[in-house]
Design an enzyme around this catalytic site. Structure first.
Site, PDB file in Angstrom:
ATOM      1  N   HIS A  29      64.969 118.588  62.010  1.00 22.26           N
ATOM      2  CA  HIS A  29      64.925 119.615  61.265  1.00 22.26           C
ATOM      3  C   HIS A  29      64.269 120.775  61.791  1.00 22.26           C
ATOM      4  O   HIS A  29      62.993 121.252  61.854  1.00 22.26           O
ATOM      5  CB  HIS A  29      63.656 119.100  60.207  1.00 22.26           C
ATOM      6  CG  HIS A  29      64.549 118.221  59.038  1.00 22.26           C
ATOM      7  ND1 HIS A  29      64.119 116.793  59.297  1.00 22.26           N
ATOM      8  CD2 HIS A  29      65.315 118.192  58.009  1.00 22.26           C
ATOM      9  CE1 HIS A  29      64.921 115.887  58.228  1.00 22.26           C
ATOM     10  NE2 HIS A  29      65.374 117.231  57.650  1.00 22.26           N
TER      11      HIS A  29
ATOM     12  N   HIS B 106      65.513 126.752  54.029  1.00 22.61           N
ATOM     13  CA  HIS B 106      65.633 125.252  53.327  1.00 22.61           C
ATOM     14  C   HIS B 106      64.701 124.491  53.931  1.00 22.61           C
ATOM     15  O   HIS B 106      64.171 123.256  53.557  1.00 22.61           O
ATOM     16  CB  HIS B 106      66.904 124.831  53.034  1.00 22.61           C
ATOM     17  CG  HIS B 106      67.574 123.991  53.962  1.00 22.61           C
ATOM     18  ND1 HIS B 106      68.181 124.449  55.020  1.00 22.61           N
ATOM     19  CD2 HIS B 106      67.504 122.692  54.072  1.00 22.61           C
ATOM     20  CE1 HIS B 106      68.558 123.604  55.871  1.00 22.61           C
ATOM     21  NE2 HIS B 106      68.168 122.219  55.275  1.00 22.61           N
ATOM     22  N   ASP B 107      64.203 124.402  55.265  1.00 19.53           N
ATOM     23  CA  ASP B 107      63.515 123.660  56.129  1.00 19.53           C
ATOM     24  C   ASP B 107      62.390 124.190  57.185  1.00 19.53           C
ATOM     25  O   ASP B 107      61.953 123.707  57.952  1.00 19.53           O
ATOM     26  CB  ASP B 107      64.362 122.695  56.996  1.00 19.53           C
ATOM     27  CG  ASP B 107      65.087 121.500  56.238  1.00 19.53           C
ATOM     28  OD1 ASP B 107      64.205 121.042  55.294  1.00 19.53           O
ATOM     29  OD2 ASP B 107      65.965 120.715  56.493  1.00 19.53           O
TER      30      ASP B 107
ATOM     31  N   HIS C  96      69.523 123.190  62.806  1.00 23.26           N
ATOM     32  CA  HIS C  96      70.169 122.460  61.464  1.00 23.26           C
ATOM     33  C   HIS C  96      69.947 123.591  60.546  1.00 23.26           C
ATOM     34  O   HIS C  96      71.068 123.514  59.870  1.00 23.26           O
ATOM     35  CB  HIS C  96      68.947 121.523  61.178  1.00 23.26           C
ATOM     36  CG  HIS C  96      69.137 120.879  59.650  1.00 23.26           C
ATOM     37  ND1 HIS C  96      70.149 120.218  59.367  1.00 23.26           N
ATOM     38  CD2 HIS C  96      68.408 121.177  58.738  1.00 23.26           C
ATOM     39  CE1 HIS C  96      70.105 119.940  58.140  1.00 23.26           C
ATOM     40  NE2 HIS C  96      68.981 120.532  57.573  1.00 23.26           N
TER      41      HIS C  96
ATOM     42  N   ASP D  88      73.422 120.174  53.229  1.00 22.60           N
ATOM     43  CA  ASP D  88      72.254 119.778  54.075  1.00 22.60           C
ATOM     44  C   ASP D  88      72.525 118.384  54.368  1.00 22.60           C
ATOM     45  O   ASP D  88      71.953 118.035  55.625  1.00 22.60           O
ATOM     46  CB  ASP D  88      71.044 119.821  53.030  1.00 22.60           C
ATOM     47  CG  ASP D  88      69.516 119.394  53.654  1.00 22.60           C
ATOM     48  OD1 ASP D  88      69.654 119.797  54.898  1.00 22.60           O
ATOM     49  OD2 ASP D  88      68.847 119.013  53.111  1.00 22.60           O
TER      50      ASP D  88
END
Length: 306
Positions: free
Chosen positions: A35, A74-75, A39, A197
């Protein structure tokens, strides 16, 4: 996006702030095995590919833009430990978000705090307060924030089944996005970010194996820490059993998560069938390794230089 600005003349300012935001966001990712910022970039590229599909042509440039931004944030700040670990250890973020989509809430919060406290990063404040959407004047600042938060929260794997139901409803709808409701568009964006994802398994085999190895190493590092803390090891995080069953684990992920999701997406976006074809090839690879009772090293021989 100049038409979406409060002042069209601020388009250069928007670009400057957006690029500055992306630079700081990139630096805000931690160096987790899986993560990490690479990514995020991978998910962003997959999201962009989805937007090339015929069915997505009625999405507006703003929605395309927000889909890409959601992928990049998103991460952010992910520390390599999953939601269950944070809940079990009562970490600061678990306490802050009351055990609900702990990491996903944190990712959103980091991104918006960057903009709130550093004006040179705040592209959001440049958006129009009154923009026509579906014959209504909409505050784009609020619209964009809501859209981004919903997409990122949808990447919580506990939302998987709900997203499948939303996608089935979209598949059954006779509407095209040009006449669809705002909810249908948002549901599609949520589904596609989640799909992007988990899309590593559909990449060319060396790429799929590269990411599979990394996510396993991240899971097992968490399991090692849980053991050291006297906690029950979370699912998929036991290093000993995991190293003996790499092919089985990959097949389980493909059969129960990735293949059903991509199959359903392909019914709405036929272009995605190309990913399903590659997924089948990858699946055969893991099935062969399972028959050979391949251990961890043999499972990832494909990554070793020839």
């Amino acid at each position: 996006l100049s038409s979406c600005l409060g002042k069209p003349s601020e388009s250069v300012c928007l670009q400057d702030r957006l690029f500055a935001f992306m630079r700081v966001l990139d630096e805000s990712y931690m160096d987790a095995p899986y993560h990490n910022n690479r990514h995020a970039a991978d998910v962003c590229m997959m999201m962009h590919w989805f937007f090339q599909a015929e069915y997505m042509r009625d999405m507006t440039p703003l929605e395309h833009f927000l889909g890409l931004v959601a992928a990049t944030i998103h991460d952010v700040g992910h520390d390599g430990h999953n939601n269950l670990f944070h809940i079990k250890t009562q970490s600061q973020v678990a306490l802050r978000y009351n055990d609900k989509s702990v990491l996903e809430n944190m990712h959103c919060s980091i991104a918006f705090q960057l903009m709130k406290y550093q004006q040179e990063l705040n592209w959001l404040e440049l958006l129009s307060n009154s923009f026509p959407i579906a014959e209504k004047a909409v505050n784009l600042k609020q619209y964009a924030r809501q859209a981004l938060v919903e997409m990122v929260l949808g990447t919580d794997m506990s939302k998987h089944d709900g997203l499948l139901q939303d996608l089935k409803a979209i598949r059954s709808s006779s509407n095209k996005f040009g006449s669809s409701t705002g909810k249908e568009k948002q549901d599609m964006l949520n589904v596609l970010l989640h799909t992007a994802d988990v899309s590593n398994a559909t990449a060319r085999l060396p790429v799929a194996a590269f990411w599979a190895r990394r996510v396993l190493l991240e899971f097992w590092a968490q399991g090692d820490m849980e053991k050291s803390l006297g906690l029950e090891v979370s699912p998929l995080c036991d290093r000993t059993s995991g190293m003996r069953g790499v092919p089985q684990g990959q097949l389980g992920f493909i059969n129960f998560i990735v293949q059903p999701l991509f199959s359903l997406v392909s019914e709405v976006l036929p272009e995605v069938k190309a990913s399903l074809k590659q997924l089948e090839e990858n699946k055969k690879h893991w099935e062969k390794l399972k028959e050979e009772a391949a251990d961890f090293q043999k499972s990832f021989e494909i990554l070793e230089p020839s």
